[in-house]
Design an enzyme around this catalytic site. Sequence first.
Site, mmCIF file in Angstrom:
data_model
loop_
_atom_site.group_PDB
_atom_site.id
_atom_site.type_symbol
_atom_site.label_atom_id
_atom_site.label_comp_id
_atom_site.label_asym_id
_atom_site.label_seq_id
_atom_site.Cartn_x
_atom_site.Cartn_y
_atom_site.Cartn_z
ATOM 1 N N TYR A 168 -2.273 -0.311 10.230
ATOM 2 C CA TYR A 168 -2.672 -0.845 8.652
ATOM 3 C C TYR A 168 -1.069 -0.624 7.721
ATOM 4 O O TYR A 168 -0.839 -1.727 7.240
ATOM 5 C CB TYR A 168 -3.697 -0.230 8.004
ATOM 6 N N SER A 214 0.831 -1.151 -0.075
ATOM 7 C CA SER A 214 -0.004 0.093 -0.075
ATOM 8 C C SER A 214 0.659 1.351 -0.062
ATOM 9 O O SER A 214 1.992 1.356 0.637
ATOM 10 C CB SER A 214 -1.057 0.092 1.274
#
Length: 357
Positions: free
Chosen positions: A167, A142
């Site tokens: 995350y 990501s």
Amino acid sequence: MKVLVTGSAGFIGFHLVKHLVNRGEEVVGLDNINDYYDVNLKYNRLANTGIHKEDIAYGKEVKSENLPNYKFIKLDLTDQEGLNKLFEKYKFDAVCNLAAQAGVRYSLINPNAYIDSNIKGFLNILECCRHQKVGHLIYASSSSVYGLNEKMPFSVNDNVDHPVSLYAASKKSNELMAHAYSHLFNLPTTALRFFTVYGPWGRPDMALFLFTKAIMDGENINVFNNGNMKRDFTYVDDIIGGISKVFDHSANSNPNWDGQKPDPASSKAPYRIFNIGRGNTVNLLDFVSEIEKNIGILAKKTYLPLQDGDVSETWADVGQLKSELNYEPKVSVAEGVKNFVEWYKEYYAYKELEAFA
């Protein structure tokens, strides 16, 4: 190829399955269909690929009724025994791991979900790939791994040791874990750092979906950092095109890798990291203007400060993916937003709305 796509009821996974089947691969899709967001959207994506809700049961393989060479199985990445059986049965040539607990802000509320899915689940994938000698593991990282980095555009050759959410930390951990397996077991692995993917069938927790829904429902949209936000919005078809090229080019060792000046994006092991974005940064308010144009309604905006775990700007340097794999994103933000709004109106059966100032 025999290919496993995890997260196949998810946004990117759904599009990837259709692409791979259309290009002739034998595909197995896997998803646990969790309730992080509307499960009906997930079931409808599956139905679009010929997998129907009434046929789905945990651990049961379901054959698509309209996509040849596609099967789906409801399975959780933390189910090591179930994964082992699946990998032993199919002897996959390649795996694309898109299954993960997504969302930056949700990681502030439910951190354990990220450890279970993104760490423990990813370890199970690595172990299965190792023992079944999978030819190539592609996995979703990501843009959030860049964290506190402010050097723009973000480069895979830069350090990413300052995440601002769990995350992001879990995705950076995936890259580290993958390198260990590439080094120890000669497992080719490629990480793809996705940059703000959007398009039809998208996730309801993402900005485009949230804004479109709120504007059509006559509600205010939340504009964070008082509108001073920029994102490298990337249309899903461009993402799928990039992943497809990665399938055709397995990760290799970098013969010029220098331990005195280590490149974070490659290794002596068969290990690669790529940014996959559009390579342009777009102001959030300009993005909102495109939505307003396509809906025909001006948004009512609530301006708010930057949220914890978020960053004000993302911008991908996609030079390596372009030079090495001939990646070329083609879809403009104007075209992409138009496609999404048309899908949204059709999916939710909205009537045409009159514009007002």
